[in-house]
Structures are given as C-alpha cells and as structure tokens.
Design a protein around this motif. Structure first.
Motif, PDB file in Angstrom:
ATOM      1  N   ASN A  55       0.802  -1.224   0.000  1.00 39.60           N
ATOM      2  CA  ASN A  55       0.000   0.000   0.000  1.00 39.60           C
ATOM      3  C   ASN A  55       0.836   1.276   0.000  1.00 39.60           C
ATOM      4  OD1 ASN A  55      -2.389  -1.408  -0.071  1.00 39.60           O
ATOM      5  ND2 ASN A  55      -2.612  -1.460   2.151  1.00 39.60           N
ATOM      6  N   LEU A  56       1.945   1.309   0.725  1.00 40.17           N
ATOM      7  CA  LEU A  56       2.779   2.515   0.751  1.00 40.17           C
ATOM      8  C   LEU A  56       3.450   2.766  -0.597  1.00 40.17           C
ATOM      9  CD1 LEU A  56       4.368   2.347   4.314  1.00 40.17           C
ATOM     10  CD2 LEU A  56       2.561   3.860   3.492  1.00 40.17           C
ATOM     11  N   GLN A  57       3.887   1.703  -1.260  1.00 45.26           N
ATOM     12  CA  GLN A  57       4.473   1.862  -2.604  1.00 45.26           C
ATOM     13  C   GLN A  57       3.428   2.347  -3.596  1.00 45.26           C
ATOM     14  OE1 GLN A  57       5.818  -2.175  -2.894  1.00 45.26           O
ATOM     15  NE2 GLN A  57       7.959  -1.576  -2.681  1.00 45.26           N
ATOM     16  N   ILE A  58       2.231   1.803  -3.497  1.00 41.76           N
ATOM     17  CA  ILE A  58       1.149   2.225  -4.390  1.00 41.76           C
ATOM     18  C   ILE A  58       0.826   3.698  -4.161  1.00 41.76           C
ATOM     19  CG2 ILE A  58      -1.303   1.902  -4.924  1.00 41.76           C
ATOM     20  CD1 ILE A  58      -0.829  -1.121  -4.146  1.00 41.76           C
ATOM     21  N   LEU A  59       0.736   4.114  -2.910  1.00 40.53           N
ATOM     22  CA  LEU A  59       0.465   5.512  -2.583  1.00 40.53           C
ATOM     23  C   LEU A  59       1.567   6.421  -3.111  1.00 40.53           C
ATOM     24  CD1 LEU A  59      -1.180   7.715  -1.157  1.00 40.53           C
ATOM     25  CD2 LEU A  59       0.094   7.161   0.935  1.00 40.53           C
ATOM     26  N   GLU A  60       2.822   6.026  -2.943  1.00 43.83           N
ATOM     27  CA  GLU A  60       3.933   6.840  -3.430  1.00 43.83           C
ATOM     28  C   GLU A  60       3.877   7.006  -4.952  1.00 43.83           C
ATOM     29  OE1 GLU A  60       8.803   7.106  -3.286  1.00 43.83           O
ATOM     30  OE2 GLU A  60       7.815   5.274  -2.630  1.00 43.83           O
ATOM     31  N   ARG A  61       3.619   5.932  -5.675  1.00 45.21           N
ATOM     32  CA  ARG A  61       3.498   6.036  -7.144  1.00 45.21           C
ATOM     33  C   ARG A  61       2.329   6.936  -7.535  1.00 45.21           C
ATOM     34  NH1 ARG A  61       4.384   0.330  -7.122  1.00 45.21           N
ATOM     35  NH2 ARG A  61       6.588  -0.034  -7.470  1.00 45.21           N
ATOM     36  N   LEU A  62       1.226   6.821  -6.808  1.00 46.30           N
ATOM     37  CA  LEU A  62       0.057   7.656  -7.078  1.00 46.30           C
ATOM     38  C   LEU A  62       0.397   9.129  -6.896  1.00 46.30           C
ATOM     39  CD1 LEU A  62      -3.039   7.958  -7.564  1.00 46.30           C
ATOM     40  CD2 LEU A  62      -3.291   7.773  -5.101  1.00 46.30           C
ATOM     41  N   ILE A  63       1.002   9.477  -5.782  1.00 50.12           N
ATOM     42  CA  ILE A  63       1.342  10.872  -5.491  1.00 50.12           C
ATOM     43  C   ILE A  63       2.313  11.430  -6.536  1.00 50.12           C
ATOM     44  CG2 ILE A  63       2.572  12.360  -3.852  1.00 50.12           C
ATOM     45  CD1 ILE A  63       1.319  10.602  -1.616  1.00 50.12           C
TER      46      ILE A  63
END
Length: 74
Positions: A55-63
């Motif tokens: 989830n943190l990697q996904i959030l970082e890519r999204l941002i």
C-alpha cells in the motif's frame, strides 16, 4: 484524457500471457480490466502497478504520477 492504474500484480496482470516481468523489462498486460476500460472509453492508458507492491508503494506512485486531468484506478 488518460486513465492511470495503480496497484499490485492484479492490476498489472502479471499472470496474463501478454505481461512481461523480467529484470529490466517490465510490460503490463493490456488485458486487465483497467486497460480494457481505457480502450472501451477511448482514453490513453498508463499502468503504474507493479507485482508485489504494498500500500505505501502504491500511494507513493500515485502521489508522484497524478495530475488533474487523469482518471485513476487504484
């Protein structure tokens, strides 16, 4: 407009035959539901999902990869 997808192997399509997951060569499947949706509604498609992402990697890519003109699938 562009449809951008973010997620793990399910969104990437790593189990589908047209996906490539090799060191230095990562190509997402164009048979996942976000890719098919983008094609159906006439949007350009960009996949930022990666197999094994949390989830943190996904959030970082999204941002790091979102803009106001994008339609996003997470």
């Amino acid at each position: 407009m562009k449809l951008k997808s973010f997620g793990c192997s399910f969104i990437f399509g790593s189990d589908l035959k047209d996906a490539i997951v090799q060191p230095g060569n990562i190509v997402p499947s164009l048979k996942t539901w976000p890719a098919l949706l983008a094609n159906d509604i006439g949007y350009d498609y960009a996949c930022y999902a990666r197999p094994g992402s949390g989830n943190l990697q996904i959030l970082e890519r999204l941002i790091n990869n979102i803009s106001n003109a994008d339609l996003v699938v997470i």
